[in-house]
Design an enzyme around this catalytic site. Structure first.
Site, PDB file in Angstrom:
ATOM      1  N   GLN A  12      23.718 -23.535 -31.650  1.00 28.23           N
ATOM      2  CA  GLN A  12      24.751 -22.556 -32.045  1.00 28.23           C
ATOM      3  C   GLN A  12      25.200 -21.709 -30.852  1.00 28.23           C
ATOM      4  N   LEU A  80      18.581 -21.157 -23.289  1.00 28.61           N
ATOM      5  CA  LEU A  80      18.691 -21.001 -24.745  1.00 28.61           C
ATOM      6  C   LEU A  80      17.898 -22.056 -25.518  1.00 28.61           C
ATOM      7  N   GLN A  83      12.509 -24.511 -29.700  1.00 30.82           N
ATOM      8  CA  GLN A  83      12.274 -24.813 -31.110  1.00 30.82           C
ATOM      9  C   GLN A  83      12.477 -23.452 -31.767  1.00 30.82           C
ATOM     10  N   SER A  84      13.635 -23.249 -32.396  1.00 31.00           N
ATOM     11  CA  SER A  84      14.059 -21.889 -32.765  1.00 31.00           C
ATOM     12  C   SER A  84      13.816 -21.550 -34.223  1.00 31.00           C
ATOM     13  N   THR A 125      13.978 -12.381 -28.468  1.00 35.16           N
ATOM     14  CA  THR A 125      14.320 -12.281 -29.886  1.00 35.16           C
ATOM     15  C   THR A 125      13.697 -11.067 -30.574  1.00 35.16           C
ATOM     16  N   GLU A 127      12.241 -11.289 -33.243  1.00 34.29           N
ATOM     17  CA  GLU A 127      10.975 -11.756 -33.820  1.00 34.29           C
ATOM     18  C   GLU A 127       9.779 -11.223 -33.037  1.00 34.29           C
ATOM     19  N   TYR A 150       6.109 -19.115 -33.228  1.00 32.95           N
ATOM     20  CA  TYR A 150       7.387 -19.001 -32.508  1.00 32.95           C
ATOM     21  C   TYR A 150       7.445 -17.677 -31.746  1.00 32.95           C
ATOM     22  N   LYS A 154       7.629 -16.877 -27.745  1.00 31.81           N
ATOM     23  CA  LYS A 154       8.713 -16.080 -27.157  1.00 31.81           C
ATOM     24  C   LYS A 154       8.178 -14.847 -26.423  1.00 31.81           C
ATOM     25  N   HIS A 180      21.642 -13.643 -35.378  1.00 32.35           N
ATOM     26  CA  HIS A 180      23.097 -13.780 -35.331  1.00 32.35           C
ATOM     27  C   HIS A 180      23.476 -15.148 -35.870  1.00 32.35           C
ATOM     28  N   ARG A 185      25.667 -22.176 -37.431  1.00 30.20           N
ATOM     29  CA  ARG A 185      24.240 -21.990 -37.645  1.00 30.20           C
ATOM     30  C   ARG A 185      23.658 -23.274 -38.252  1.00 30.20           C
TER      31      ARG A 185
HETATM   32  P1  NAP Z   1      19.621 -23.497 -32.194  1.00 30.07           P
HETATM   33  O1  NAP Z   1      20.975 -23.606 -32.806  1.00 30.07           O
HETATM   34  O2  NAP Z   1      18.436 -23.965 -32.974  1.00 30.07           O
HETATM   35  O3  NAP Z   1      19.668 -24.267 -30.800  1.00 30.07           O
HETATM   36  C1  NAP Z   1      18.500 -24.554 -30.106  1.00 30.07           C
HETATM   37  C2  NAP Z   1      18.790 -25.475 -28.938  1.00 30.07           C
HETATM   38  O4  NAP Z   1      17.529 -25.864 -28.374  1.00 30.07           O
HETATM   39  C3  NAP Z   1      19.513 -26.777 -29.336  1.00 30.07           C
HETATM   40  O5  NAP Z   1      20.348 -27.185 -28.301  1.00 30.07           O
HETATM   41  C4  NAP Z   1      18.350 -27.741 -29.491  1.00 30.07           C
HETATM   42  O6  NAP Z   1      18.710 -29.099 -29.307  1.00 30.07           O
HETATM   43  C5  NAP Z   1      17.453 -27.283 -28.353  1.00 30.07           C
HETATM   44  N1  NAP Z   1      16.095 -27.746 -28.554  1.00 30.07           N
HETATM   45  C6  NAP Z   1      15.320 -27.648 -29.656  1.00 30.07           C
HETATM   46  N2  NAP Z   1      14.143 -28.240 -29.479  1.00 30.07           N
HETATM   47  C7  NAP Z   1      14.155 -28.752 -28.240  1.00 30.07           C
HETATM   48  C8  NAP Z   1      13.242 -29.513 -27.478  1.00 30.07           C
HETATM   49  N3  NAP Z   1      12.071 -29.872 -27.974  1.00 30.07           N
HETATM   50  N4  NAP Z   1      13.595 -29.865 -26.232  1.00 30.07           N
HETATM   51  C9  NAP Z   1      14.808 -29.518 -25.725  1.00 30.07           C
HETATM   52  N5  NAP Z   1      15.724 -28.830 -26.398  1.00 30.07           N
HETATM   53  C10 NAP Z   1      15.402 -28.434 -27.647  1.00 30.07           C
HETATM   54  O7  NAP Z   1      19.313 -21.993 -31.775  1.00 30.07           O
HETATM   55  P2  NAP Z   1      20.328 -20.798 -31.458  1.00 30.07           P
HETATM   56  O8  NAP Z   1      20.502 -20.016 -32.707  1.00 30.07           O
HETATM   57  O9  NAP Z   1      21.501 -21.305 -30.723  1.00 30.07           O
HETATM   58  O10 NAP Z   1      19.428 -19.883 -30.507  1.00 30.07           O
HETATM   59  C11 NAP Z   1      19.488 -20.036 -29.089  1.00 30.07           C
HETATM   60  C12 NAP Z   1      18.275 -19.387 -28.473  1.00 30.07           C
HETATM   61  O11 NAP Z   1      18.231 -18.015 -28.832  1.00 30.07           O
HETATM   62  C13 NAP Z   1      16.940 -19.963 -28.924  1.00 30.07           C
HETATM   63  O12 NAP Z   1      16.060 -19.890 -27.829  1.00 30.07           O
HETATM   64  C14 NAP Z   1      16.485 -19.017 -30.025  1.00 30.07           C
HETATM   65  O13 NAP Z   1      15.082 -19.049 -30.123  1.00 30.07           O
HETATM   66  C15 NAP Z   1      17.006 -17.709 -29.484  1.00 30.07           C
HETATM   67  N6  NAP Z   1      17.355 -16.692 -30.477  1.00 30.07           N
HETATM   68  C16 NAP Z   1      18.193 -16.982 -31.515  1.00 30.07           C
HETATM   69  C17 NAP Z   1      18.534 -15.992 -32.405  1.00 30.07           C
HETATM   70  C18 NAP Z   1      19.476 -16.245 -33.561  1.00 30.07           C
HETATM   71  O14 NAP Z   1      19.496 -15.422 -34.492  1.00 30.07           O
HETATM   72  N7  NAP Z   1      20.279 -17.305 -33.532  1.00 30.07           N
HETATM   73  C19 NAP Z   1      18.054 -14.672 -32.229  1.00 30.07           C
HETATM   74  C20 NAP Z   1      17.228 -14.419 -31.138  1.00 30.07           C
HETATM   75  C21 NAP Z   1      16.889 -15.419 -30.249  1.00 30.07           C
HETATM   76  P3  NAP Z   1      19.215 -30.020 -30.533  1.00 30.07           P
HETATM   77  O15 NAP Z   1      20.648 -29.679 -30.741  1.00 30.07           O
HETATM   78  O16 NAP Z   1      18.995 -31.393 -30.032  1.00 30.07           O
HETATM   79  O17 NAP Z   1      18.367 -29.671 -31.725  1.00 30.07           O
HETATM   80  O1  G4F Z   2      17.051 -17.503 -41.458  1.00 34.51           O
HETATM   81  P1  G4F Z   2      15.625 -17.464 -41.080  1.00 34.51           P
HETATM   82  O2  G4F Z   2      14.926 -18.769 -41.018  1.00 34.51           O
HETATM   83  O3  G4F Z   2      15.571 -16.685 -39.703  1.00 34.51           O
HETATM   84  P2  G4F Z   2      14.396 -15.886 -38.961  1.00 34.51           P
HETATM   85  O4  G4F Z   2      13.064 -16.325 -39.396  1.00 34.51           O
HETATM   86  O5  G4F Z   2      14.705 -14.435 -39.076  1.00 34.51           O
HETATM   87  O6  G4F Z   2      14.600 -16.372 -37.444  1.00 34.51           O
HETATM   88  C1  G4F Z   2      15.889 -16.410 -36.831  1.00 34.51           C
HETATM   89  O7  G4F Z   2      16.156 -15.171 -36.226  1.00 34.51           O
HETATM   90  C2  G4F Z   2      15.265 -14.821 -35.144  1.00 34.51           C
HETATM   91  C3  G4F Z   2      15.708 -13.460 -34.623  1.00 34.51           C
HETATM   92  O8  G4F Z   2      15.070 -12.449 -35.354  1.00 34.51           O
HETATM   93  C4  G4F Z   2      15.358 -15.885 -34.073  1.00 34.51           C
HETATM   94  F1  G4F Z   2      14.541 -15.553 -33.031  1.00 34.51           F
HETATM   95  C5  G4F Z   2      14.964 -17.223 -34.634  1.00 34.51           C
HETATM   96  O9  G4F Z   2      15.147 -18.227 -33.628  1.00 34.51           O
HETATM   97  C6  G4F Z   2      15.890 -17.544 -35.806  1.00 34.51           C
HETATM   98  O10 G4F Z   2      17.194 -17.718 -35.317  1.00 34.51           O
HETATM   99  O11 G4F Z   2      14.818 -16.539 -42.111  1.00 34.51           O
HETATM  100  C7  G4F Z   2      15.217 -15.204 -42.354  1.00 34.51           C
HETATM  101  C8  G4F Z   2      14.394 -14.654 -43.515  1.00 34.51           C
HETATM  102  C9  G4F Z   2      12.893 -14.859 -43.395  1.00 34.51           C
HETATM  103  O12 G4F Z   2      12.229 -13.689 -43.805  1.00 34.51           O
HETATM  104  C10 G4F Z   2      12.586 -15.978 -44.383  1.00 34.51           C
HETATM  105  O13 G4F Z   2      11.282 -15.935 -44.946  1.00 34.51           O
HETATM  106  O14 G4F Z   2      14.781 -15.349 -44.712  1.00 34.51           O
HETATM  107  C11 G4F Z   2      13.625 -15.665 -45.452  1.00 34.51           C
HETATM  108  N1  G4F Z   2      13.912 -16.795 -46.335  1.00 34.51           N
HETATM  109  C12 G4F Z   2      13.863 -16.758 -47.688  1.00 34.51           C
HETATM  110  N2  G4F Z   2      14.140 -17.960 -48.189  1.00 34.51           N
HETATM  111  C13 G4F Z   2      14.232 -18.047 -45.957  1.00 34.51           C
HETATM  112  C14 G4F Z   2      14.377 -18.785 -47.133  1.00 34.51           C
HETATM  113  N3  G4F Z   2      14.407 -18.591 -44.733  1.00 34.51           N
HETATM  114  C15 G4F Z   2      14.761 -19.903 -44.666  1.00 34.51           C
HETATM  115  N4  G4F Z   2      14.984 -20.442 -43.462  1.00 34.51           N
HETATM  116  N5  G4F Z   2      14.896 -20.675 -45.799  1.00 34.51           N
HETATM  117  C16 G4F Z   2      14.703 -20.157 -47.065  1.00 34.51           C
HETATM  118  O15 G4F Z   2      14.824 -20.868 -48.074  1.00 34.51           O
END
Ligand code: NAP
Ligand code: G4F
Length: 349
Positions: A12, A80, A83-84, A125, A127, A150, A154, A180, A185
């Protein structure tokens, strides 16, 4: 022309950041992992697939990272890839530690040895805070208390980034980004799981939505705005760490209510709790204080909760309608077993 290397460009944030940097005039390189079926739908969705220089990289292999950095000769690296998915980290704790944690050191070691002038962004993050607080607002000074493999990985990445900054003078920063979201997503994350289900239910393609913990609260912002901060952090005179958030927290229950409202349905008639989606340990509450980013980077969130939910539900409705109308377009549903079942049993016009 500046050059940027984005790890995880297929994700994303990677896709939105690539678009943002291309618009700023950067030459953009992006790493992806080699899969048996390529996964470039987000770059195609944003219309930038042929503008990004793609490099296959295995993050567990330092020589592969070395090759990517030698090939791209970046001024800036945005790390970026990870395993997110927090839920999956309980099932794959060791792989998550390796990819989401140790890989940070592999990249920074190559930077240190090849060109310590390269600026480095680490995707840290909210988290990291875990269950540090159950109310109030979290900022750069709040202690971390990770609550998942996770988050532990991090935390390692966060400190490694600070250590390479302090020990070797590398311009390395942590963006402590709160959740975000966007139509890009992944479908396993709760917001998109809900918006996608609402669209299917509204169109009569699905009858129910099963979720885990409905009481958890998150600070949800809009991803395209958050990638701008990553760039801003690397344009400052000094490297530093910043919280990026909206300052508002809402529950999963509230997200459901708001999303079903958009299509005129009562969420309580469709949503049930399923223990399969509960985590062994969950973060109850996250709400971020972005004052430092506002004061030093001049950044503020523009898209708040209700608008975000609307953007996501409308785009998922639009996708399912296009699908029913026989259109083909870049989309992730065909990559998920649960969706393939619906796609294969649905008759298209
Ligand atoms: P995402 O959509 O899950 O993207 C993750 C990226 O990492 C994808 O390109 C994925 O490749 C790659 N990846 C996953 N496993 C891998 C592996 N084993 N080896 C190499 N590449 C791998 O996550 P995102 O939401 O864009 O988030 C980007 C970064 O910000 C991540 O580090 C996440 O932990 C961090 N973050 C996200 C949030 C959020 O709310 N979105 C908040 C805080 C921090 P594939 O496309 O092949 O799966
Ligand atoms: O959408 P989630 O899986 O995101 P989570 O765990 O907050 O993590 C995301 O945000 C982090 C930043 O704070 C990033 F670092 C991380 O990489 C990722 O992008 O879950 C959000 C909440 C959790 O409390 C979970 O228990 O939603 C709750 N939830 C309830 N039902 C669920 C579900 N989550 C998922 N994925 N699926 C459900 O059915």
């Amino acid at each position: 022309m500046k050059r940027a290397l984005i790890t995880g460009v297929t994700g994303q944030d990677g896709a939105y950041l690539a678009k943002f940097l291309l618009e700023k005039g950067y030459e953009v390189y992006g790493t992806y992992r080699r899969l048996s079926s390529p996964n470039f739908w987000r770059l195609q969705y944003l219309g930038i697939f042929d503008k990004v220089n793609l490099i296959p990289v295995d993050l567990s292999d330092t020589s592969s990272i070395f090759e990517a950095i030698k090939t791209s000769e970046p001024d800036e690296i945005y790390h970026l890839a990870a395993q997110s998915f927090v839920g999956a980290s309980f099932e794959q704790p060791i792989a998550t530690g390796d990819i989401s944690g140790l890989a940070v050191t592999r990249i920074l070691e190559v930077v240190r040895q090849v060109n310590p002038e390269i600026k480095f962004y680490q995707a840290s993050t909210s988290e990291l805070y875990g269950n540090s607080r159950e109310e109030g607002i979290l900022n750069e000074e709040t202690p971390f208390r990770p609550a998942s493999p996770y988050a532990a990985a991090k935390l390692y990445g966060y400190w490694t980034t600070r250590i390479y900054r302090d020990a070797y003078g590398i311009f390395a920063v942590n963006g402590i980004l709160f959740n975000h979201e966007s139509p890009l997503r992944g479908l396993e994350f709760v917001t998109r799981k809900i918006s996608n289900a609402v669209a299917k239910i509204a169109l009569g393609l699905e009858k129910e939505l099963r979720l885990g913990n409905l009481e958890a609260k998150r600070d949800w912002g809009y991803a395209p705005e958050y990638v701008e901060c990553m760039w801003l952090m690397l344009q400052q005179d000094e490297p530093d760490d910043y919280v990026i958030a909206t300052g508002e927290a809402h529950s999963i229950r509230k997200f459901c209510e708001t999303a079903f409202d958009i299509v005129g349905l009562d969420w309580q008639e469709y949503v049930s709790v399923d223990k399969r989606f509960m985590r062994p340990l969950d973060v109850k509450y996250l709400c971020g204080d972005y004052s430092k980013a506002k004061n030093k980077l001049g950044w503020e969130p523009r898209t708040k909760f209700k608008k975000l939910v609307e953007i996501m539900v409308k785009e998922d409705l639009n996708r399912w309608e296009r699908w029913l109308n026989g259109e083909n377009f870049p989309w992730d549903a065909p990559n998920y077993p649960s969706e393939v079942k619906i796609l294969t049993r649905t008759l298209r016009t």
